[in-house]
Design an enzyme around this catalytic site. Structure first.
Site, PDB file in Angstrom:
ATOM      1  N   ASP A  50      -2.012  74.150  30.923  1.00  0.00           N
ATOM      2  CA  ASP A  50      -1.404  72.844  31.201  1.00  0.00           C
ATOM      3  C   ASP A  50      -2.434  71.784  31.566  1.00  0.00           C
ATOM      4  O   ASP A  50      -3.591  72.086  31.843  1.00  0.00           O
ATOM      5  CB  ASP A  50      -0.445  72.975  32.382  1.00  0.00           C
ATOM      6  CG  ASP A  50       0.902  73.518  31.965  1.00  0.00           C
ATOM      7  OD1 ASP A  50       1.180  73.545  30.760  1.00  0.00           O
ATOM      8  OD2 ASP A  50       1.665  73.912  32.861  1.00  0.00           O
ATOM      9  N   LYS A  71       0.366  67.261  28.932  1.00  0.00           N
ATOM     10  CA  LYS A  71       0.496  65.840  28.590  1.00  0.00           C
ATOM     11  C   LYS A  71      -0.842  65.188  28.894  1.00  0.00           C
ATOM     12  O   LYS A  71      -1.387  65.340  29.968  1.00  0.00           O
ATOM     13  CB  LYS A  71       1.588  65.244  29.470  1.00  0.00           C
ATOM     14  CG  LYS A  71       1.948  63.837  29.124  1.00  0.00           C
ATOM     15  CD  LYS A  71       3.199  63.344  29.818  1.00  0.00           C
ATOM     16  CE  LYS A  71       3.603  63.983  31.115  1.00  0.00           C
ATOM     17  NZ  LYS A  71       4.789  63.401  31.715  1.00  0.00           N
ATOM     18  N   MET A 186       4.192  65.081  43.137  1.00  0.00           N
ATOM     19  CA  MET A 186       4.652  64.123  42.133  1.00  0.00           C
ATOM     20  C   MET A 186       5.311  62.902  42.787  1.00  0.00           C
ATOM     21  O   MET A 186       6.332  62.402  42.304  1.00  0.00           O
ATOM     22  CB  MET A 186       5.648  64.805  41.169  1.00  0.00           C
ATOM     23  CG  MET A 186       4.978  65.890  40.343  1.00  0.00           C
ATOM     24  SD  MET A 186       6.107  66.867  39.344  1.00  0.00           S
ATOM     25  CE  MET A 186       6.668  68.089  40.510  1.00  0.00           C
TER      26      MET A 186
HETATM   27  N1  SAH Z   1       2.344  74.223  40.296  1.00  0.00           N
HETATM   28  C1  SAH Z   1       1.563  73.158  40.899  1.00  0.00           C
HETATM   29  C2  SAH Z   1       2.347  71.872  41.000  1.00  0.00           C
HETATM   30  C3  SAH Z   1       2.760  71.310  39.656  1.00  0.00           C
HETATM   31  S1  SAH Z   1       3.606  69.801  39.797  1.00  0.00           S
HETATM   32  C4  SAH Z   1       1.045  73.607  42.264  1.00  0.00           C
HETATM   33  O1  SAH Z   1       1.512  74.629  42.773  1.00  0.00           O
HETATM   34  O2  SAH Z   1       0.162  72.946  42.809  1.00  0.00           O
HETATM   35  C5  SAH Z   1       2.305  68.649  39.583  1.00  0.00           C
HETATM   36  C6  SAH Z   1       1.982  67.966  40.879  1.00  0.00           C
HETATM   37  O3  SAH Z   1       1.231  68.827  41.692  1.00  0.00           O
HETATM   38  C7  SAH Z   1       1.154  66.725  40.755  1.00  0.00           C
HETATM   39  O4  SAH Z   1       1.932  65.610  40.405  1.00  0.00           O
HETATM   40  C8  SAH Z   1       0.612  66.607  42.167  1.00  0.00           C
HETATM   41  O5  SAH Z   1       1.595  66.150  43.053  1.00  0.00           O
HETATM   42  C9  SAH Z   1       0.360  68.063  42.485  1.00  0.00           C
HETATM   43  N2  SAH Z   1      -1.019  68.467  42.185  1.00  0.00           N
HETATM   44  C10 SAH Z   1      -1.423  69.445  41.371  1.00  0.00           C
HETATM   45  N3  SAH Z   1      -2.760  69.562  41.375  1.00  0.00           N
HETATM   46  C11 SAH Z   1      -3.217  68.622  42.223  1.00  0.00           C
HETATM   47  C12 SAH Z   1      -4.503  68.231  42.692  1.00  0.00           C
HETATM   48  N4  SAH Z   1      -5.604  68.834  42.259  1.00  0.00           N
HETATM   49  N5  SAH Z   1      -4.580  67.230  43.582  1.00  0.00           N
HETATM   50  C13 SAH Z   1      -3.482  66.616  44.043  1.00  0.00           C
HETATM   51  N6  SAH Z   1      -2.257  66.924  43.643  1.00  0.00           N
HETATM   52  C14 SAH Z   1      -2.114  67.924  42.756  1.00  0.00           C
END
Ligand code: SAH
Length: 283
Positions: A50, A71, A186
Site C-alpha cells: 500500500d 493511491k 486520517m
Molecule cells: N493500518 C495503519 C493505519 C492505516 S489508515 C496503522 O495501523 O498505522 C491511514 C492513516 O494512518 C493515515 O491517514 C494516518 O492517520 C495514519 N498513519 C499511517 N502511517 C503514518 C505515519 N507514518 N505518520 C503519521 N500517520 C500515519
C-alpha cells in the site's frame, strides 16, 4: 529458508505456495517491521503493498515481484474488492503472496475485509501484526499513548468513514467523556469538524494536541498546539498527511521525552511537564 533469522527453539513459519500472509509494515522506519514480517519478505514471490508502506522495506525482498496497490499522485486507489480478488488470483496461481500494509493490518487498514474475502474464497492465510502509527508514531514523537497520570483509557478513532466524511456514527460526546486521550487517524481533512465536536462536547480549548506527520520517517514533523488553535495552526504549518493527531495531556510528555531532540543534544524543555512535583516513579 536458509537465511531466515534463527532463534533457538523457534521454528519460523514457512510461507507455502498458495498462501497469503497479511502483514503490517509498521509506520515507516524499516526497523519497526517485525521479525515475522522480515521472515515473510524473504520468502514471498509477490508482494502487494500500500501507499503508506515504506518502500525501502521491499529491498529485503529482492526476489519478489512488488505490486503497488495504493493511491499516489492523485490517481484513484485500486478498489478494495479488486485488491482482494487479485490476492485470490495470485494465490490460485501458486504464488507465495505477501500483502503488506502500513502500520498494523487490522487497525483502520481494511485488513479484516481482505482477510475475510480470502477465507471466503478458501485461501489459507496468516496475519502478521504491525506497529500501528497511533502507538509507534506517537512514541517517536516522545508521547506515551497511555501515561498513568493522564489516562486509563485511550480511544483510536478514524476521521473518515467509508464515504470520506467525518464518521457520523461516532458519539463524540461519549468519547470525549470516556477517554482522556483520543488518537485520531486520517483526521487532517476533517480536523475542523472533529475539533469542533470535541469542544462542543466540553473538552477545554486549552487542551494540548499534537499532530505528528510522517511519523517514524526521516520527514517526521510534530506540531504542538491546543484544541482551540489546532485548525489555524495546522493551516499555517503547511503540514501534510499522513498524520496522527493526539488529543490529551499525555502530549505534554513530549517536553521531557522528545528523545530525538535529546539525541541531537537539546535539553529537555521541562522535566516535569505534568507538574507532579515528585519523582516520576514514586507511588
Ligand atoms: N493500518 C495503519 C493505519 C492505516 S489508515 C496503522 O495501523 O498505522 C491511514 C492513516 O494512518 C493515515 O491517514 C494516518 O492517520 C495514519 N498513519 C499511517 N502511517 C503514518 C505515519 N507514518 N505518520 C503519521 N500517520 C500515519
Amino acid at each position: 529458508m536458509t537465511d531466515s533469522p534463527t532463534l533457538p527453539a523457534f521454528d519460523w513459519p514457512v510461507l507455502e505456495p498458495g498462501w497469503v500472509w497479511l502483514c503490517g509494515a509498521g509506520p515507516g522506519d524499516p526497523g519497526l517491521l517485525t521479525l515475522h514480517g522480515l521472515n515473510a519478505l524473504r520468502q514471498a514471490d509477490v508482494i502487494v503493498y500500500d501507499a503508506l508502506v515504506e518502500t525501502a522495506i521491499l529491498d529485503w525482498a529482492p526476489q519478489a515481484e512488488a505490486i503497488y496497490a495504493g493511491k499516489r499522485g492523485g490517481k484513484p486507489s485500486a478498489k478494495q474488492r479488486d485488491i482482494s480478488l487479485h490476492l485470490v488470483e495470485l494465490s490460485r496461481a501458486g504464488k507465495r503472496v505477501l500483502r503488506l500494509k502500513g502500520g498494523d493490518p487490522f487497525v483502520f487498514g481494511r485488513g479484516g475485509e481482505e482477510a475475510q474475502t480470502l477465507v471466503q474464497k478458501g485461501v489459507p492465510i496468516r496475519i502478521i501484526p504491525g506497529i500501528s502509527a497511533g502507538i509507534g508514531g506517537l512514541a517517536y514523537a516522545g508521547i506515551p499513548v497511555t501515561h498513568r497520570d493522564v489516562n486509563q483509557a485511550v480511544t483510536f478513532v478514524t476521521g473518515h468513514d467509508q464515504t470520506g466524511e467525518t464518521p457520523t456514527s461516532l458519539d463524540w460526546a461519549a468519547i470525549s467523556k470516556g477517554s482522556q486521550v483520543i488518537v485520531i487517524y486520517m483526521g487532517m481533512k476533517h480536523i475542523e469538524r472533529i475539533a469542533g465536536a470535541l469542544l462542543d462536547a466540553g473538552r477545554p480549548a486549552a487542551e494540548p494536541v499534537a499532530v505528528v506527520t510522517s511519523a517514524t520517517t526521516k520527514a517526521q514533523q510534530v506540531l504542538e498546539t491546543t484544541l482551540g488553535t489546532v485548525v489555524e495552526d495546522l493551516a499555517q504549518s503547511g503540514l501534510e498527511p499522513p498524520a496522527i493527531i493526539c488529543v490529551g495531556r499525555s502530549t505534554l510528555m513530549r517536553q521531557v521525552l522528545d528523545w530525538q531532540a535529546l539525541a541531537a543534544g537539546e535539553a529537555p524543555r521541562d522535566l516535569d511537564p505534568l507538574g507532579r512535583g515528585r519523582p516520576a516513579e514514586s507511588a
